[in-house]
Scaffold this active site. Structure first.
Site, PDB file in Angstrom:
ATOM      1  N   ASP A 122       0.817  -1.330  -0.017  1.00 12.24           N
ATOM      2  CA  ASP A 122       0.086  -0.010   0.016  1.00 12.24           C
ATOM      3  C   ASP A 122       0.856   1.143   0.025  1.00 12.24           C
ATOM      4  O   ASP A 122       2.151   1.271  -0.266  1.00 12.24           O
ATOM      5  CB  ASP A 122      -0.925  -0.135   1.263  1.00 12.24           C
ATOM      6  CG  ASP A 122      -0.257  -0.256   2.536  1.00 12.24           C
ATOM      7  OD1 ASP A 122       0.937   0.254   2.729  1.00 12.24           O
ATOM      8  OD2 ASP A 122      -0.876  -0.172   3.495  1.00 12.24           O
ATOM      9  N   CYS A 125       4.217   1.651   2.333  1.00  9.63           N
ATOM     10  CA  CYS A 125       5.225   0.592   2.079  1.00  9.63           C
ATOM     11  C   CYS A 125       6.566   1.143   2.396  1.00  9.63           C
ATOM     12  O   CYS A 125       7.432   0.466   3.201  1.00  9.63           O
ATOM     13  CB  CYS A 125       5.265  -0.120   0.734  1.00  9.63           C
ATOM     14  SG  CYS A 125       5.657   1.015  -0.540  1.00  9.63           S
ATOM     15  N   HIS A 335       7.745   0.894  -4.455  1.00 10.66           N
ATOM     16  CA  HIS A 335       7.371   0.076  -3.537  1.00 10.66           C
ATOM     17  C   HIS A 335       8.674  -0.416  -3.017  1.00 10.66           C
ATOM     18  O   HIS A 335       9.774  -0.744  -3.762  1.00 10.66           O
ATOM     19  CB  HIS A 335       6.661  -1.259  -4.160  1.00 10.66           C
ATOM     20  CG  HIS A 335       6.374  -2.214  -3.212  1.00 10.66           C
ATOM     21  ND1 HIS A 335       5.458  -1.998  -2.010  1.00 10.66           N
ATOM     22  CD2 HIS A 335       7.004  -3.509  -3.115  1.00 10.66           C
ATOM     23  CE1 HIS A 335       5.446  -3.171  -1.300  1.00 10.66           C
ATOM     24  NE2 HIS A 335       6.212  -4.201  -1.982  1.00 10.66           N
TER      25      HIS A 335
END
Length: 379
Positions: A122, A125, A335
């Site tokens: 999400d 992160c 990410h």
């Protein structure tokens, strides 16, 4: 510890911002590499704050976060380790240029790391991966948190008090008896407590148990992540005031406060920090701010830059020799996952019964602090 260092003056023209570099020597990071790598990166950097705010509010209303955050079927938000190269081969099959490059990046770090922990993907992160490494690797508390009662800082941040009063949390049913200031103070106190427990645990098994308690995708975890965001705001206020006084500040501050959407800490909070976790993650320049706020060097292996000098980037890059390192890896600067270093098998100590005697988190570690001198100056 002094968070600033003397620097030379740098003009803030758009041409300079596009060509200057943050860092020094072989580890310089081109400013362009700190921008999101999409078609709208330059447009996002120079749009007015009203336009950005309107778009962010629309995204926040579409991704409210409160229910989505806590309804995940996965119990833990940081997974158990998997074999690094096996993961690479499975996730990046094929012979496209990007797949080959990412696999090459994994191969380059495989001599140092043999496993990887996947982090829930999400918009938290980057914060989550950093917090996990903080709790799993720290050997001592930095003086800035050990010597101060950081739970008082939200009330001492008078310059942005009205915005802090409206702080949004990603979970519902916030106690009506507590306002945002009290909530932030509670989670800052809890952050200090968990960090101290991690330091006292020492053995890997104890830290693993602590992380299992924290990273369950529940209210505690997200409260701690919001506490990290507040520390970023607190540090931004310190740095901005130092800059206005003419004091030396880290080089990333010039870019952080050169953005039209974050000319000062107030707009940084309004247009950026308050949306992290809801409609967006941390941008590259904000990773510098995160590392500086924690006084930890966040060392990121950027796998998609395996063939460049930017393969390993440090956030920040001016305290590599005196701040602890927290290692993360990313395939896209959006990410982040956690690499697990190659280590010898840990042999636990045995008690009188011949059973392992791991030191588990206490849950009741006393915390003592003193008001921040810096915080007093903010009043």
């Amino acid at each position: 510890m002094d968070r600033t260092r003397p620097t030379t003056e740098m003009p803030l023209t758009s041409q300079d911002k596009a060509t200057d570099q943050i860092g020094s020597g072989e580890h310089k990071v081109p400013v362009s590499s700190l921008m999101p790598e999409d078609d709208n990166s330059e447009e996002d950097l120079y749009r007015g704050e009203d336009e950005i705010q309107e778009e962010r509010n629309a995204k926040d209303s579409f991704f409210p976060g409160s229910q989505a955050v806590l309804s995940s079927k996965d119990q833990y938000s940081v997974e158990d380790p998997v074999e690094l190269l096996t993961y690479s081969q499975r996730e990046w099959r094929g012979n496209t240029a990007k797949s080959v490059l990412i696999r090459k990046g994994y191969e380059k770090i495989s001599s140092e790391f043999d496993q990887l922990r996947r982090v829930r993907g999400d918009n938290y992160c980057a914060l989550r991966a950093t917090l996990f490494q903080l709790l799993s690797q720290s050997n001592q508390l930095p003086a800035w948190i050990a010597d101060h009662d950081i739970s008082l800082w939200p009330k001492e941040l008078t310059s942005e008090r009205d915005l802090v009063d409206q702080w949004t949390f990603p979970f519902e049913n916030r106690s009506s008896a507590r306002g945002a200031l009290e909530q932030l103070g509670h989670y800052l106190k809890l952050l200090k407590k968990r960090w101290q427990e991690a330091v006292e645990a020492r053995a890997p098994r104890g830290r693993e148990a602590l992380c299992k308690v924290v990273f369950q995708g529940g209210e505690e975890e997200y409260g701690l992540l919001e506490a990290l965001k507040f520390l970023m705001l607190w540090t931004a206020v310190e740095l901005h005031r130092a800059s206005e006084r003419g004091d030396g500040v880290p080089e990333f501050c010039w870019l952080l406060f050169a953005r039209d959407s974050s000319r000062c800490p107030r707009t940084l909070l309004t247009n950026h920090l308050r949306h992290v976790g809801f409609s967006g993650g941390l941008e590259q320049v904000e990773m510098f701010l995160l590392g500086y706020s924690l006084q930890q060097t966040i060392q990121v292996y950027r796998l998609y830059k395996a063939d460049t000098e930017e393969f390993i980037t440090y956030y920040p890059d001016d305290h590599k020799s005196d701040w602890p390192h927290l290692c993360l890896l990313t395939e896209d600067d959006r990410h982040y996952n956690v690499p697990v270093p190659r280590t010898q098998k840990v042999v636990p100590k045995l008690n009188s019964s011949g059973k392992p005697s791991w030191r588990l988190p206490s849950g009741s570690t006393p915390m003592h602090g003193h008001p921040s001198k810096t915080g007093q100056a903010l009043k």
